[in-house]
Design a protein around this motif. Structure first.
Motif, PDB file in Angstrom:
ATOM      1  N   GLY A 109       0.861  -1.087  -0.132  1.00 27.63           N
ATOM      2  CA  GLY A 109       0.002   0.050   0.029  1.00 27.63           C
ATOM      3  C   GLY A 109       0.853   1.326  -0.006  1.00 27.63           C
ATOM      4  N   ASP A 110       0.284   2.396   0.110  1.00 30.89           N
ATOM      5  CA  ASP A 110       0.680   3.645   0.239  1.00 30.89           C
ATOM      6  C   ASP A 110       1.420   4.079   1.543  1.00 30.89           C
ATOM      7  OD1 ASP A 110      -0.164   4.029  -2.279  1.00 30.89           O
ATOM      8  OD2 ASP A 110      -1.729   5.096  -1.662  1.00 30.89           O
ATOM      9  N   LYS A 111       2.880   3.744   1.927  1.00 37.99           N
ATOM     10  CA  LYS A 111       3.431   3.703   3.047  1.00 37.99           C
ATOM     11  C   LYS A 111       4.074   5.028   3.082  1.00 37.99           C
ATOM     12  CE  LYS A 111       1.410   0.197   4.008  1.00 37.99           C
ATOM     13  NZ  LYS A 111       0.207   0.149   4.763  1.00 37.99           N
ATOM     14  N   VAL A 112       3.916   6.003   4.050  1.00 37.96           N
ATOM     15  CA  VAL A 112       4.576   7.355   4.372  1.00 37.96           C
ATOM     16  C   VAL A 112       5.241   7.347   5.429  1.00 37.96           C
ATOM     17  CG1 VAL A 112       2.742   8.665   2.616  1.00 37.96           C
ATOM     18  CG2 VAL A 112       2.524   8.529   5.282  1.00 37.96           C
ATOM     19  N   TYR A 113       5.522   6.339   6.194  1.00 40.00           N
ATOM     20  CA  TYR A 113       6.126   6.016   7.438  1.00 40.00           C
ATOM     21  C   TYR A 113       7.215   4.997   7.287  1.00 40.00           C
ATOM     22  CZ  TYR A 113       3.582   1.958   8.258  1.00 40.00           C
ATOM     23  OH  TYR A 113       3.017   0.611   8.328  1.00 40.00           O
ATOM     24  N   VAL A 114       8.474   5.124   8.278  1.00 36.05           N
ATOM     25  CA  VAL A 114       9.469   4.078   8.107  1.00 36.05           C
ATOM     26  C   VAL A 114       9.038   2.974   9.364  1.00 36.05           C
ATOM     27  CG1 VAL A 114      11.756   3.703   8.403  1.00 36.05           C
ATOM     28  CG2 VAL A 114      10.775   5.846   7.378  1.00 36.05           C
ATOM     29  N   ALA A 117      11.063  -2.141  11.857  1.00 37.07           N
ATOM     30  CA  ALA A 117      12.049  -3.151  11.407  1.00 37.07           C
ATOM     31  C   ALA A 117      12.300  -3.239   9.903  1.00 37.07           C
ATOM     32  CB  ALA A 117      11.494  -4.782  11.844  1.00 37.07           C
ATOM     33  N   PRO A 118      13.411  -3.833   9.550  1.00 36.01           N
ATOM     34  CA  PRO A 118      13.534  -3.870   8.058  1.00 36.01           C
ATOM     35  C   PRO A 118      12.398  -4.484   7.178  1.00 36.01           C
ATOM     36  CG  PRO A 118      15.470  -4.341   9.136  1.00 36.01           C
ATOM     37  CD  PRO A 118      14.611  -4.240  10.116  1.00 36.01           C
ATOM     38  N   THR A 119      11.836  -3.774   6.387  1.00 38.26           N
ATOM     39  CA  THR A 119      10.490  -4.001   5.714  1.00 38.26           C
ATOM     40  C   THR A 119      10.581  -3.729   4.115  1.00 38.26           C
ATOM     41  OG1 THR A 119       9.364  -3.697   7.745  1.00 38.26           O
ATOM     42  CG2 THR A 119       8.157  -3.733   5.744  1.00 38.26           C
ATOM     43  N   PHE A 120      10.035  -4.626   3.355  1.00 31.99           N
ATOM     44  CA  PHE A 120       9.839  -4.333   2.087  1.00 31.99           C
ATOM     45  C   PHE A 120       8.600  -3.543   1.844  1.00 31.99           C
ATOM     46  CE2 PHE A 120      12.259  -8.375   1.441  1.00 31.99           C
ATOM     47  CZ  PHE A 120      13.385  -7.847   0.798  1.00 31.99           C
ATOM     48  N   VAL A 121       8.759  -2.393   0.971  1.00 29.78           N
ATOM     49  CA  VAL A 121       7.582  -1.160   0.900  1.00 29.78           C
ATOM     50  C   VAL A 121       7.762  -0.880  -0.551  1.00 29.78           C
ATOM     51  CG1 VAL A 121       7.531  -0.581   3.157  1.00 29.78           C
ATOM     52  CG2 VAL A 121       9.033   0.648   1.752  1.00 29.78           C
ATOM     53  N   ASN A 132      15.224   1.405   7.197  1.00 27.42           N
ATOM     54  CA  ASN A 132      14.380   0.368   7.321  1.00 27.42           C
ATOM     55  C   ASN A 132      13.255   0.038   6.173  1.00 27.42           C
ATOM     56  OD1 ASN A 132      15.504  -0.816   9.250  1.00 27.42           O
ATOM     57  ND2 ASN A 132      13.973  -0.087  11.105  1.00 27.42           N
ATOM     58  N   SER A 133      13.089   0.942   5.308  1.00 33.13           N
ATOM     59  CA  SER A 133      12.087   0.816   4.170  1.00 33.13           C
ATOM     60  C   SER A 133      12.780   0.518   2.720  1.00 33.13           C
ATOM     61  CB  SER A 133      11.436   2.403   3.742  1.00 33.13           C
ATOM     62  OG  SER A 133      10.466   2.778   5.012  1.00 33.13           O
ATOM     63  N   VAL A 134      12.993  -0.844   2.634  1.00 37.93           N
ATOM     64  CA  VAL A 134      13.664  -1.471   1.739  1.00 37.93           C
ATOM     65  C   VAL A 134      12.707  -1.441   0.327  1.00 37.93           C
ATOM     66  CG1 VAL A 134      14.659  -3.439   0.722  1.00 37.93           C
ATOM     67  CG2 VAL A 134      14.993  -2.728   3.055  1.00 37.93           C
ATOM     68  N   LEU A 135      12.941  -0.580  -0.628  1.00 38.08           N
ATOM     69  CA  LEU A 135      12.132  -0.514  -1.787  1.00 38.08           C
ATOM     70  C   LEU A 135      12.115  -1.684  -2.693  1.00 38.08           C
ATOM     71  CD1 LEU A 135      12.660   3.083  -2.612  1.00 38.08           C
ATOM     72  CD2 LEU A 135      10.829   2.225  -1.545  1.00 38.08           C
ATOM     73  N   LEU A 136      10.934  -2.051  -3.402  1.00 40.40           N
ATOM     74  CA  LEU A 136      10.780  -3.109  -4.413  1.00 40.40           C
ATOM     75  C   LEU A 136       9.912  -2.361  -5.493  1.00 40.40           C
ATOM     76  CD1 LEU A 136      10.690  -6.747  -2.980  1.00 40.40           C
ATOM     77  CD2 LEU A 136      12.504  -5.841  -4.297  1.00 40.40           C
ATOM     78  N   LYS A 137       9.838  -3.028  -6.731  1.00 41.53           N
ATOM     79  CA  LYS A 137       8.987  -2.419  -7.720  1.00 41.53           C
ATOM     80  C   LYS A 137       7.638  -3.047  -7.482  1.00 41.53           C
ATOM     81  CE  LYS A 137       9.272  -1.511 -12.701  1.00 41.53           C
ATOM     82  NZ  LYS A 137       9.809  -1.868 -13.888  1.00 41.53           N
ATOM     83  N   LEU A 138       6.824  -2.643  -6.727  1.00 39.92           N
ATOM     84  CA  LEU A 138       5.363  -3.142  -6.348  1.00 39.92           C
ATOM     85  C   LEU A 138       4.332  -2.141  -6.901  1.00 39.92           C
ATOM     86  CD1 LEU A 138       6.158  -3.822  -2.557  1.00 39.92           C
ATOM     87  CD2 LEU A 138       6.369  -5.305  -4.305  1.00 39.92           C
ATOM     88  N   PRO A 241       9.886  16.295  -4.941  1.00 40.78           N
ATOM     89  CA  PRO A 241       9.061  15.133  -4.319  1.00 40.78           C
ATOM     90  C   PRO A 241       9.362  14.976  -2.801  1.00 40.78           C
ATOM     91  CG  PRO A 241      10.498  14.202  -5.926  1.00 40.78           C
ATOM     92  CD  PRO A 241      10.493  15.782  -6.011  1.00 40.78           C
ATOM     93  N   ILE A 242       8.403  14.588  -2.101  1.00 40.18           N
ATOM     94  CA  ILE A 242       8.693  14.152  -0.670  1.00 40.18           C
ATOM     95  C   ILE A 242       8.835  12.491  -0.441  1.00 40.18           C
ATOM     96  CG2 ILE A 242       7.605  14.208   1.599  1.00 40.18           C
ATOM     97  CD1 ILE A 242       6.098  16.644   0.828  1.00 40.18           C
ATOM     98  N   TYR A 243       8.166  11.899  -1.302  1.00 44.65           N
ATOM     99  CA  TYR A 243       8.386  10.391  -1.129  1.00 44.65           C
ATOM    100  C   TYR A 243       8.998   9.810  -2.448  1.00 44.65           C
ATOM    101  CZ  TYR A 243       4.647  11.469   2.347  1.00 44.65           C
ATOM    102  OH  TYR A 243       4.433  12.281   3.658  1.00 44.65           O
ATOM    103  N   GLU A 244       9.326   8.611  -2.394  1.00 48.48           N
ATOM    104  CA  GLU A 244       9.982   8.022  -3.513  1.00 48.48           C
ATOM    105  C   GLU A 244       9.638   6.515  -3.598  1.00 48.48           C
ATOM    106  OE1 GLU A 244      14.119   8.427  -3.123  1.00 48.48           O
ATOM    107  OE2 GLU A 244      14.150   7.266  -1.193  1.00 48.48           O
ATOM    108  N   THR A 245       9.724   6.007  -4.841  1.00 49.39           N
ATOM    109  CA  THR A 245       9.401   4.287  -4.918  1.00 49.39           C
ATOM    110  C   THR A 245      10.704   3.988  -5.917  1.00 49.39           C
ATOM    111  OG1 THR A 245       8.281   5.087  -6.934  1.00 49.39           O
ATOM    112  CG2 THR A 245       7.210   4.795  -5.091  1.00 49.39           C
ATOM    113  N   TRP A 246      10.427   2.769  -6.469  1.00 50.42           N
ATOM    114  CA  TRP A 246      11.429   2.232  -7.391  1.00 50.42           C
ATOM    115  C   TRP A 246      11.981   3.111  -8.428  1.00 50.42           C
ATOM    116  CZ3 TRP A 246      13.626  -2.355  -6.644  1.00 50.42           C
ATOM    117  CH2 TRP A 246      14.380  -3.157  -7.665  1.00 50.42           C
ATOM    118  N   LEU A 247      11.291   3.918  -8.625  1.00 51.39           N
ATOM    119  CA  LEU A 247      11.750   5.257  -9.683  1.00 51.39           C
ATOM    120  C   LEU A 247      12.899   6.109  -8.970  1.00 51.39           C
ATOM    121  CD1 LEU A 247      11.104   6.243 -12.620  1.00 51.39           C
ATOM    122  CD2 LEU A 247       9.800   8.023 -11.337  1.00 51.39           C
TER     123      LEU A 247
END
Length: 321
Positions: A109-114, A117-121, A132-138, A241-247
């Protein structure tokens, strides 16, 4: 020719069926191929290896070993069905290559917090401590959807366009400030009472591509339209931008990949006038954006990067039994 909504529905259906089809073989089939796929990195030219490593470092910033709690999900427990989300399908395409007994945390989902624990987002804040926010192409079916742009920049309309839901205060502020600007064709497409004064009909991507300038504005996290704008022959306007993804939105350079506007949009009209008067600068930015986004549509390379990110996560985490 299908209209915009029907084209996207067809795209999404193909995504589901092809993804499920690619997931039909039992996991041992993929697990036997894992090391060979990861090792393909070694055969790449050094420049490509450096570029891939830079992306891996960006997506996965874990720099120490972390012990995961017993709430972590074991890989064997990740399953697919038609009822699962596009997030599950994207995540499974990477996770299926790794052993059943490995474990991890994930949040869809749309996650704006960290997370703690290490987590795929899919998304994370650009600034601050975000390791702790580990990015994948979701949710790639939505966020990496593009449409062929058949229009030359010179032939497009001399104005800026935006359509979208305006549930968030910052989007409503944009409408308040810019709705009546003569150089803009903008409007809210939701059905909320707060945006009734700014209501305009839905406009498919194909029609938005008729405009020289397209605004990208973040929603709950990142702006969904940023990828297809950067792949087009139109010029992207947006706030930093404030947030980022796989891009890797945090690596985009104002004035090079997009036109930056102030947070209050007070300079929007001025920037439109400037780039109308300097079309060569506008087209240079468009070419830079096109080159940047092109790397994200090499499916084999994208899978290798995702697997390397996943592999590093596993190497930096342990699960208590």
């Amino acid at each position: 020719m299908m209209n915009g909504k029907n084209a996207y529905r067809a795209h999404k259906m193909i995504f589901y069926f092809s993804g499920l089809l690619r997931s039909l073989p039992p996991r041992p089939f993929f697990q036997r191929r894992c090391q060979a796929l990861l090792s393909s990195f070694d055969a790449l030219p050094s420049a490509e290896q450096e570029a891939i490593n830079a992306r891996i470092d960006y997506y996965n910033k874990l720099d120490a070993t972390h012990v995961l709690s017993d709430t972590a999900t074991r890989n064997r427990d990740l399953s697919l069905s038609f009822k699962k989300s596009t997030y599950h399908l994207d995540f499974y395409q990477t996770a299926k290559y790794f052993p059943d007994d490995v474990a991890y945390h994930y949040r869809f989902g749309d996650k704006v917090y960290v997370p703690d624990a290490p987590t795929f987002v899919k998304s994370r804040p650009i600034h601050g401590e975000n390791r702790n926010s580990v990015l994948l192409k979701l949710n790639s079916v939505r966020h990496f959807y593009t449409v062929k742009d058949h229009y030359r920049y010179d032939d497009k309309r001399n104005s800026l366009v935006w359509r979208g839901a305006a549930h968030q205060p910052h989007r409503r502020h944009f409408l308040d400030q810019c709705y009546n600007l003569p150089c803009c064709d903008i409007g809210a497409t939701d059905d909320k009472e707060k945006t009734a004064a700014y209501r305009k009909p839905f406009m498919p991507i194909e029609k938005q591509l008729e405009y020289k300038f397209i605004l990208s504005i973040e929603g709950n996290d990142v702006a969904t339209n940023l990828k297809w704008i950067m792949a087009s022959n139109s010029l992207c306007f947006m706030k930093r931008p404030i947030y980022e993804t796989w891009l890797m939105e945090g690596t985009l350079i104002p004035g090079y990949h997009y036109v930056e506007v102030r947070d209050d949009f007070s300079d929007l009209e001025e920037k439109i006038d400037y780039y109308l008067a300097h079309p060569e600068e506008a087209q240079a930015i468009i070419r830079n954006a096109n080159r940047y986004i092109a790397d994200f549509f090499n499916s084999q390379r994208e899978m290798l990067v995702a697997m390397k990110v996943f592999e590093r996560y596993l190497s930096k985490t342990n699960k208590t039994i």
